[in-house]
Write a protein that holds these residues in place. Structure first.
Motif, mmCIF file in Angstrom:
data_model
loop_
_atom_site.group_PDB
_atom_site.id
_atom_site.type_symbol
_atom_site.label_atom_id
_atom_site.label_comp_id
_atom_site.label_asym_id
_atom_site.label_seq_id
_atom_site.Cartn_x
_atom_site.Cartn_y
_atom_site.Cartn_z
ATOM 1 N N LEU A 286 0.829 -1.207 0.000
ATOM 2 C CA LEU A 286 0.000 0.000 0.000
ATOM 3 C C LEU A 286 0.864 1.259 0.000
ATOM 4 O O LEU A 286 0.647 2.177 -0.793
ATOM 5 N N LEU B 160 -0.837 -1.243 -5.944
ATOM 6 C CA LEU B 160 -2.259 -1.493 -5.740
ATOM 7 C C LEU B 160 -2.730 -2.783 -6.388
ATOM 8 O O LEU B 160 -3.853 -3.224 -6.156
ATOM 9 N N ARG C 257 -6.737 1.006 0.828
ATOM 10 C CA ARG C 257 -6.587 0.647 -0.587
ATOM 11 C C ARG C 257 -7.853 0.986 -1.368
ATOM 12 O O ARG C 257 -7.793 1.523 -2.480
#
Length: 406
Positions: free
Chosen positions: A80, A85, A118
């Motif tokens: 992160l 991602l 996220r």
């Protein structure tokens, strides 16, 4: 657990990675490898940290499910922070489930907060809210409570709810100071700065002014006709007409709104909507067609009247017409806004956050690099892009958010 491992773990919890390494730097057993990995992550050496955590996960026996799950959570946090991602989210979900099953509620909550962060980065606010609603902040220690409140504030800011955002950040500031971790305190201060930095521009009757996030929120409750250049929509109150898939119509609507209450010449409309320098008969014919389409789209909100020189916008109920625009508008502004957080992004992560193709992002990065606005390091899949924060405006606050009540 031996005394050195305990002491190293306590040092890491207090934000002292060097103190932790002093105790376990030369050890190769699984707990020491895991702590060394976390320490290297806190020092910013993410590649070394990931290698150590993976070694630790393999070194723990199959019966040590909790330890293995903690390694996965630590690796997810590194992914992160390094804006990876595309890291497999299912692995984090499995680790969180294992931690909950074995009663490690603190690390399970940490896994949940990582998932929320996220989801925020890629603009999936509904899912982030759903995950956060399942996390009880009451029993969390100060550092974890600060992380929870930062997540609450992040969602609230993206929903344009500044009052609950400020309340959450007050909690986060109190918890971070109680934890005494400098990095966490700096993160909370950075979130506060986002509330005090212009997040948009208001364009009305030929004048511009910067707007703070709370002023953008207040604009939603006014009776003005708002042409929203963030979400390519036109609205009054709760009535919204999206033009996100109609770029020509939105360009016409914005041009008319910027000139209101005056009119706009046909030549200027052609230049803004079609990119033509001179309006010939074919351009004028197309303009008439597109103006007719825009009238049909906006019929519940406004009319469009022909004038001697061109066209003018005529709102049906609103007494004012304004344009809500990004703080800085230039080609590839969305990419720059994400990079302005100061973190190093991969092109794949940028594509995921922007909801576009990776090749499109790469094509945007090339001219930005040539202009010196972004820089890269690494090669291949390890290549990362970054730029210093641009002073004077927020980074990604309004980019991924859906329309309020939309």
């Amino acid at each position: 657990m031996d005394s050195l491992i305990t002491a190293a773990a306590l040092a890491l919890a207090a934000g002292d990675p060097l103190g932790a390494l002093d105790r376990v730097a030369l050890r190769e057993d699984a707990p020491a490898l895991a702590l060394r990995g976390i320490a290297m992550a806190q020092l910013g050496d993410f590649d070394r940290a990931k290698l150590l955590l993976r070694r630790a996960a393999r070194a723990f026996s199959p019966k040590e499910a909790v330890a293995r799950a903690r390694c996965v959570v630590a690796e997810a946090e590194i992914a992160l922070v390094s804006r990876d991602l595309g890291w497999p989210a299912k692995a984090l979900d499995a680790a969180r489930t294992a931690l909950e099953k074995h009663g490690d509620r603190l690390n399970a909550a940490h896994a949940g907060h990582l998932k929320v962060r996220r989801l925020l980065l890629i603009g999936r606010l509904d899912e982030a809210e759903h995950v956060l609603a399942g996390l009880d902040p009451a029993p969390l220690p100060p550092a974890a409570r600060a992380a929870h409140e930062l997540a609450v504030a992040g969602i609230a800011m993206r929903r344009l709810r500044t009052r609950p955002a400020r309340a959450a950040l007050e909690w986060a500031r109190h918890a971070a100071r109680k934890a005494g971790i400098p990095g966490l305190i700096a993160e909370v201060d950075s979130a506060w700065l986002a509330l005090e930095t212009p997040a948009a521009r208001l364009i009305a009757q030929g004048r511009e002014q910067p707007l703070l996030l709370e002023e953008v929120e207040a604009l939603q409750g006014t009776p003005a006709l708002v042409v929203d250049a963030f979400r390519y929509a036109v609205r009054i109150g709760r009535t919204t007409v999206s033009l996100a898939s109609r770029p020509v119509l939105f360009a016409l609507a914005r041009t008319l709104a910027e000139a209101w209450p005056g009119d706009v010449s046909r030549g200027e409309l052609v230049a803004r909507a079609f990119g033509g320098k001179h309006a010939d008969e074919s351009h004028r014919a197309r303009l008439r067609v597109e103006i007719g389409r825009l009238r049909a789209e906006l019929r519940a909100l406004a009319g469009i009247s022909a004038t001697r020189h061109g066209f003018t916008l005529v709102p049906r109920q609103a007494h004012a017409v304004v344009v809500l625009a990004r703080p800085i508008e230039e080609r590839h502004a969305a990419v720059l806004a994400l990079l302005a957080d100061g973190e190093a992004w991969s092109s794949s992560a940028l594509a995921l956050a922007l909801g576009t193709g990776q090749r499109s992002v790469q094509r945007a990065l090339e001219p930005l690099a040539e202009a010196g606005k972004v820089q890269s390091f690494g090669h291949g899949r390890a290549r990362r892009w970054m730029t210093p924060p641009v002073a004077g405006f927020t980074t990604t606050l309004l980019l991924p958010a859906p329309l309020p009540n939309g």
